[in-house]
Design an enzyme around this catalytic site. Structure first.
Site, mmCIF file in Angstrom:
data_model
loop_
_atom_site.group_PDB
_atom_site.id
_atom_site.type_symbol
_atom_site.label_atom_id
_atom_site.label_comp_id
_atom_site.label_asym_id
_atom_site.label_seq_id
_atom_site.Cartn_x
_atom_site.Cartn_y
_atom_site.Cartn_z
ATOM 1 N N LYS A 227 0.850 -1.204 0.000
ATOM 2 C CA LYS A 227 0.000 0.000 0.000
ATOM 3 C C LYS A 227 0.879 1.245 0.000
ATOM 4 C CE LYS A 227 -4.003 1.909 2.527
ATOM 5 N NZ LYS A 227 -4.886 1.745 3.706
ATOM 6 N N SER B 237 -9.695 1.394 2.568
ATOM 7 C CA SER B 237 -8.885 2.208 1.687
ATOM 8 C C SER B 237 -7.766 1.436 0.980
ATOM 9 C CB SER B 237 -8.268 3.365 2.481
ATOM 10 O OG SER B 237 -7.386 2.876 3.486
ATOM 11 N N SER C 246 -9.757 -0.864 6.768
ATOM 12 C CA SER C 246 -9.200 -0.738 5.415
ATOM 13 C C SER C 246 -8.457 -1.938 4.872
ATOM 14 C CB SER C 246 -8.291 0.483 5.332
ATOM 15 O OG SER C 246 -9.089 1.630 5.263
#
Ligand code: GLN
Length: 432
Positions: free
Chosen positions: A30, A105, A129
């Protein structure tokens, strides 16, 4: 032509050691996790040109274990969102249905794994997330107990809530990544040795726990986390719980009355922490710098006006408000009280059950664009994931099946540092 899911912001290759438990494994990371020499944008224009001078502890541990990093994945800006649509780099598409969001996310990480663009991935979970995109994309995601995994090199959104966690096609593969990244780190004073923190002997051999053995396991089923969820989601999750019972587990209905206030408490705390954590992006120390004449205040304002997107601005404003003199007791202190209540509810429940099961997300994946206009609707989708962050507990999302051709995730929550228990239970769901 293959669909471009826009899972990556930056494709890169960071080689790992020649051998180790993850030798030959490709990992997508990420883009809020620092990688030395490789851009780390947090999905924001503010950091579009930022290249960290060091790597996060988790990245070092992965490459030391033989893994190869293949790129930095798309995400909601600074982790603020549930769909990956607040990214400054455009939305990611869900490999299970390209017209739908992958969740967020960490949507790029889950999409990369679901599409086979990486073997496994890292996400970060502040309020869901890792688990949300795992559920929406039909893969596995683990949110570790607060303090199990180092946050050194993770760009902070709401530091009292968040942990880095693995995303993988199977429970065993996610657990193998957790084995590598877990454990105390001198660079993060909030990390803990699980066995020094808990009374009992907790297993920290996570991959070995994925053995599917749920004989004698007691599963708590909290009514509050099923109420109001989409019927199709509830049916799919109940069928997965039935499979666990068939494999030797028992279920008992429990109540977690405080969770009704979890989303409100979570957003007050997350936005308050964000308003403080994001103050560093001022155009001087980090990130984008606007061309502005005049004094420092004007340059600071212009930089942040240009560098941040709408959702980030909304949260900084609300968080600053919640912390301001006169309102602090009304909002922030109340949210902290609610957080303590949520923690107590879970503690009481774990006196009688081993794990707590619920839908990960109360809804099926949104269509692209559907939720952007309605932030409140997006926040409410976090109803089942945020209580776990407020209580700092471990949880996993494992595919429970499909509804109308779309993936549905089952969430299993365990007591602090009992990752092995949720991994074992989740692996039994997969076996069915
Ligand atoms: N959807 C939640 C939020 O927007 C969770 C995000 C996260 O875990 N980073 O804050």
């Amino acid at each position: 032509m293959a669909v471009d899911y826009n899972a990556f912001i930056t494709e890169a290759s960071i080689d790992g050691d020649d051998d180790g438990p993850l030798a030959g494994t490709t990992v997508a990371v990420k883009d809020n996790i620092s990688t030395e020499g490789v851009a780390t944008t947090c999905g924001s224009d503010m950091l579009a040109d930022y290249v960290p001078p060091y790597s996060a502890t988790v990245v070092e541990r992965l490459t030391d274990a033989g893994a190869r990093i293949v790129g930095k994945t798309n995400m909601d800006e600074f982790g603020m969102g549930t769909t990956t649509e607040t990214s400054a780099f455009g939305p990611t598409r869900n490999p299970a249905d390209p017209e739908r969001v992958p969740g967020g996310s960490s949507g790029g990480s889950a999409a990369a794994v679901a599409a086979g663009e990486a073997d496994v991935a890292l996400g970060s979970d502040t309020g869901g997330s890792v688990r949300c995109p795992a559920a929406f994309c039909g893969v596995v995601g683990i949110k570790p107990t607060y303090g199990l995994v180092s946050r050194y090199g993770l760009v902070a959104y709401a530091n009292s809530l968040e942990q880095i966690g693995p995303i993988a096609p199977t429970v065993a593969e996610a657990a193998a990544v957790l084995d590598v990244i877990a454990g105390p780190d001198p660079n993060d004073g909030t990390t803990r040795d699980p066995n020094a923190t808990t009374d009992g002997d907790v297993s920290t051999d996570y991959a070995a726990a994925a053995d599917g053995d749920v004989e004698g396991l007691t599963i708590g089923v909290p009514t509050e986390l099923f109420d109001g969820a989409d019927e199709r989601v509830v049916e799919t999750v109940e069928a997965a719980i039935d499979d666990l019972v068939a494999a030797g587990a028992t279920t008992t209905t429990i109540s977690l009355p405080s969770v009704e206030h979890a989303v409100e408490a979570y957003y007050v705390i997350a936005m308050s922490e964000a308003s403080s954590n994001l103050a560093r992006f001022d155009g001087v120390r980090y990130g984008h710098r606007a061309e502005a004449d005049g004094n420092w205040n004007e340059s600071f304002a212009a930089t942040r006006e240009e560098g941040f997107g709408a959702e980030v601005k909304r949260r900084i404003l609300l968080g600053t408000y919640a912390l301001s003199a006169g309102y602090h007791d009304e909002y922030y202190a109340k949210a902290q009280d609610a957080r303590a209540w949520v923690r107590q509810d879970f503690e009481a429940a774990f006196e009688t059950v081993d794990v707590i099961a619920s839908p990960t997300m109360p809804v099926l994946p949104f269509e692209l664009g559907e939720s952007l206009e309605d932030p409140l609707r997006m926040y409410l989708a976090d109803a089942n994931t945020t209580p776990v962050n407020l209580a700092n507990l471990p949880a996993i999302s494992v595919p429970a099946g499909e509804a109308d051709g779309l993936p549905v995730g089952l969430q299993l929550v365990g007591p602090a540092f009992e990752e092995a228990t949720v991994i074992r239970a989740a692996s039994a769901v997969e076996g069915e």
